[in-house]
Write a protein that holds these residues in place. Structure first.
Motif, PDB file in Angstrom:
ATOM      1  N   GLY A 138      47.032 -39.159  35.017  1.00 21.53           N
ATOM      2  CA  GLY A 138      46.322 -39.470  36.252  1.00 21.53           C
ATOM      3  C   GLY A 138      46.859 -38.760  37.484  1.00 21.53           C
ATOM      4  O   GLY A 138      46.228 -38.808  38.541  1.00 21.53           O
ATOM      5  N   SER A 157      47.312 -32.635  43.154  1.00 23.68           N
ATOM      6  CA  SER A 157      46.047 -32.075  42.687  1.00 23.68           C
ATOM      7  C   SER A 157      44.909 -32.539  43.580  1.00 23.68           C
ATOM      8  O   SER A 157      44.840 -33.702  43.959  1.00 23.68           O
ATOM      9  CB  SER A 157      45.775 -32.488  41.243  1.00 23.68           C
ATOM     10  OG  SER A 157      44.534 -31.949  40.853  1.00 23.68           O
ATOM     11  N   ASP A 159      41.878 -32.308  42.509  1.00 23.27           N
ATOM     12  CA  ASP A 159      40.848 -32.842  41.589  1.00 23.27           C
ATOM     13  C   ASP A 159      41.518 -33.451  40.345  1.00 23.27           C
ATOM     14  O   ASP A 159      42.189 -34.457  40.459  1.00 23.27           O
ATOM     15  CB  ASP A 159      39.792 -31.777  41.249  1.00 23.27           C
ATOM     16  CG  ASP A 159      40.406 -30.408  40.964  1.00 23.27           C
ATOM     17  OD1 ASP A 159      41.304 -30.343  40.117  1.00 23.27           O
ATOM     18  OD2 ASP A 159      39.985 -29.417  41.599  1.00 23.27           O
ATOM     19  N   ASP A 160      41.344 -32.824  39.184  1.00 25.81           N
ATOM     20  CA  ASP A 160      41.879 -33.415  37.944  1.00 25.81           C
ATOM     21  C   ASP A 160      43.403 -33.300  37.871  1.00 25.81           C
ATOM     22  O   ASP A 160      43.985 -32.372  38.411  1.00 25.81           O
ATOM     23  CB  ASP A 160      41.310 -32.681  36.723  1.00 25.81           C
ATOM     24  CG  ASP A 160      39.825 -32.896  36.559  1.00 25.81           C
ATOM     25  OD1 ASP A 160      39.264 -33.686  37.345  1.00 25.81           O
ATOM     26  OD2 ASP A 160      39.225 -32.281  35.665  1.00 25.81           O
ATOM     27  N   ALA A 161      44.014 -34.236  37.154  1.00 25.12           N
ATOM     28  CA  ALA A 161      45.449 -34.142  36.867  1.00 25.12           C
ATOM     29  C   ALA A 161      45.639 -33.200  35.674  1.00 25.12           C
ATOM     30  O   ALA A 161      44.712 -32.972  34.892  1.00 25.12           O
ATOM     31  CB  ALA A 161      46.004 -35.518  36.526  1.00 25.12           C
ATOM     32  N   GLU A 164      44.957 -34.862  32.367  1.00 26.54           N
ATOM     33  CA  GLU A 164      43.514 -35.069  32.201  1.00 26.54           C
ATOM     34  C   GLU A 164      42.868 -33.757  31.715  1.00 26.54           C
ATOM     35  O   GLU A 164      41.994 -33.767  30.846  1.00 26.54           O
ATOM     36  CB  GLU A 164      42.980 -35.451  33.583  1.00 26.54           C
ATOM     37  CG  GLU A 164      41.607 -36.013  33.650  1.00 26.54           C
ATOM     38  CD  GLU A 164      41.249 -36.342  35.118  1.00 26.54           C
ATOM     39  OE1 GLU A 164      42.133 -36.313  35.998  1.00 26.54           O
ATOM     40  OE2 GLU A 164      40.056 -36.590  35.351  1.00 26.54           O
ATOM     41  N   ALA A 165      43.302 -32.627  32.301  1.00 25.33           N
ATOM     42  CA  ALA A 165      42.772 -31.325  31.893  1.00 25.33           C
ATOM     43  C   ALA A 165      43.119 -31.062  30.426  1.00 25.33           C
ATOM     44  O   ALA A 165      42.270 -30.596  29.656  1.00 25.33           O
ATOM     45  CB  ALA A 165      43.331 -30.226  32.788  1.00 25.33           C
ATOM     46  N   LYS A 168      40.794 -33.184  28.324  1.00 25.73           N
ATOM     47  CA  LYS A 168      39.410 -32.698  28.288  1.00 25.73           C
ATOM     48  C   LYS A 168      39.306 -31.408  27.479  1.00 25.73           C
ATOM     49  O   LYS A 168      38.357 -31.224  26.715  1.00 25.73           O
ATOM     50  CB  LYS A 168      38.896 -32.509  29.706  1.00 25.73           C
ATOM     51  CG  LYS A 168      38.598 -33.857  30.360  1.00 25.73           C
ATOM     52  CD  LYS A 168      38.159 -33.744  31.795  1.00 25.73           C
ATOM     53  CE  LYS A 168      37.855 -35.136  32.345  1.00 25.73           C
ATOM     54  NZ  LYS A 168      37.798 -35.126  33.826  1.00 25.73           N
ATOM     55  N   SER A 210      44.776 -27.491  41.484  1.00 24.44           N
ATOM     56  CA  SER A 210      43.401 -27.810  41.108  1.00 24.44           C
ATOM     57  C   SER A 210      43.241 -27.449  39.637  1.00 24.44           C
ATOM     58  O   SER A 210      43.540 -26.316  39.242  1.00 24.44           O
ATOM     59  CB  SER A 210      42.422 -27.004  41.960  1.00 24.44           C
ATOM     60  OG  SER A 210      41.148 -27.031  41.351  1.00 24.44           O
ATOM     61  N   SER A 212      40.299 -28.574  37.776  1.00 26.18           N
ATOM     62  CA  SER A 212      38.947 -28.780  37.244  1.00 26.18           C
ATOM     63  C   SER A 212      38.282 -27.445  36.878  1.00 26.18           C
ATOM     64  O   SER A 212      37.494 -27.370  35.936  1.00 26.18           O
ATOM     65  CB  SER A 212      38.094 -29.586  38.216  1.00 26.18           C
ATOM     66  OG  SER A 212      37.674 -28.788  39.281  1.00 26.18           O
ATOM     67  N   LYS A 215      39.092 -26.409  33.411  1.00 28.83           N
ATOM     68  CA  LYS A 215      38.303 -27.179  32.447  1.00 28.83           C
ATOM     69  C   LYS A 215      36.965 -26.464  32.196  1.00 28.83           C
ATOM     70  O   LYS A 215      36.553 -26.264  31.065  1.00 28.83           O
ATOM     71  CB  LYS A 215      38.075 -28.554  33.093  1.00 28.83           C
ATOM     72  CG  LYS A 215      37.533 -29.613  32.259  1.00 28.83           C
ATOM     73  CD  LYS A 215      37.459 -30.895  33.081  1.00 28.83           C
ATOM     74  CE  LYS A 215      36.507 -30.764  34.268  1.00 28.83           C
ATOM     75  NZ  LYS A 215      36.519 -31.932  35.176  1.00 28.83           N
TER      76      LYS A 215
END
Ligand code: KG4
Ligand code: ZN
Length: 335
Positions: A138, A157, A159-161, A164-165, A168, A210, A212, A215
């Motif tokens: 997170g 970050s 956006d995404d941690a 998390e990346a 995904k 960043s 995201s 991803k």
């Protein structure tokens, strides 16, 4: 002081006993990963219910293991946030109920402070001040740490941690949850330099991250390979390696900047992603060039655990901090 630590912020029920003189006496963990795997991620309601089932038996197991009684405990620390509110409430309720029954102080602590201080449980703990890279499912944050509770946020970050990346990217590559370790294992078989992924936000000054875009880049690469009929195991491994290298390089570049900017020579890495072998090697190489050193916890204390909460809570309980009568559960809580 003998402190019981309780962690229930997400999908691990973790407990530990930390003695302010003798150090960590015992810890126990029950992971719900298998239960959530069928759903591809953590289901909050299932998580809370399972914490209810597991927490007290796990506490009894822990006391047995350490040869102690409930009456021996001098204080209780639990994770008060950030995390899933229902899951947090379970840990907070048990902590407060036990505290009331035993007549001892109880304190809710910040989950990320737990991660941040986890390397203090190791044999060669870092001295203050240091720069900490917190990389979990997170959070992705760079923090200057001057002492317990003396934290300066250097960057985070937008956006995404990072974790998390990883999770995904794992999904896109057909791997199960939690994806981080699985992407890392697949990347072991990857061919270096077949794909080149971007290193987001490294070409401009600053310490924010960043992930995201990375991803999206992964998804586009997977789709392009699929279109060419070449999403073989080797191609998936090559993509995993390109992704992991991009995350590791990006984190390494920002950590170097943070060390240079603060003049610190010690770098602490904490949180689930700090278990990543390639990240550790990359950061150690970078720090060695700056004549600095890198500190991290043993792998089981990089991901969520009770020991880090017992340690963080012990520092604060010893300083006289405690909760009032109310259970504290804060799903979103900046450090
Ligand atoms: O700290 P943590 O256990 O839970 C949170 O507080 O979020 O971190 C979990 C995250 C997950 O995203 C997981 O995929 C990632 O840490 N992770 C890893 C590795 N082990 C766990 N990511 C990359 N490489 C690993 N070896
Ligand atoms: Zn965590």
């Amino acid at each position: 002081m003998l402190i019981l630590g309780i962690e229930t912020s997400c999908d691990e029920t973790g407990v530990a006993l930390y003695d302010t003189q003798d150090g960590l006496l015992a810890h126990a963990l029950f992971s719900q990963i298998d239960m959530h795997a069928d759903y591809g991620g953590v289901v909050p309601e299932l998580a809370s219910r399972d914490h209810v089932r597991k927490l007290l038996p796990l506490c009894d197991q822990l006391l047995d293991r350490a040869n102690r009684l409930r009456q021996d405990i001098d204080g209780i620390a639990y994770t008060a946030g950030p995390g899933l509110v229902g899951a947090l409430m379970v840990g907070g309720s048990v902590a407060h109920a036990l505290g009331l029954a035993l007549g001892i102080p109880v304190l809710g602590v910040h989950h990320m402070e737990g991660h941040l201080l986890a390397p203090m449980l190791e044999e060669n703990p870092p001295a203050f001040p240091f720069v900490a890279l917190l990389v979990s499912g997170g959070h992705t944050q760079l923090v200057k740490v001057d002492g317990i509770g003396v934290y300066e946020m250097l960057g985070e970050s937008v956006d995404d941690a990072a974790g998390e990346a990883f999770d995904k990217a794992a999904k896109m590559l057909g791997l199960d949850y939690p994806g981080g370790p699985r992407v890392a294992a697949l990347a072991e078989k990857g061919t270096p330099d077949r794909f080149r992924f971007p290193r987001p936000m490294t070409d401009r000054p600053g310490l924010d991250f960043s992930f995201s875009g990375l991803k999206t880049f992964t998804l586009n690469t997977v789709h392009a390979a699929e279109k060419e009929g070449d999403l073989s195991d080797q191609t998936r491994a090559d993509i995993a390696l390109a992704f992991e290298s991009a995350v590791v390089d990006t984190l390494t570049i920002k950590c170097r900047r943070a060390l240079q900017q603060t003049g610190c020579s010690r770098l602490v890495i904490a949180g689930g992603v700090s278990a990543n072998r390639r990240l550790r090697t990359g950061l150690e190489g970078m720090a060695a060039k700056l004549k600095g050193s890198v500190f991290y916890a043993r792998p089981e204390f990089c991901t969520d655990n009770g020991a880090m909460i017992a340690y963080a809570g012990a520092q604060r309980l010893q300083a006289g901090q405690r909760d009032g009568e109310r259970i504290v559960a804060v799903p979103r809580w900046p450090m």
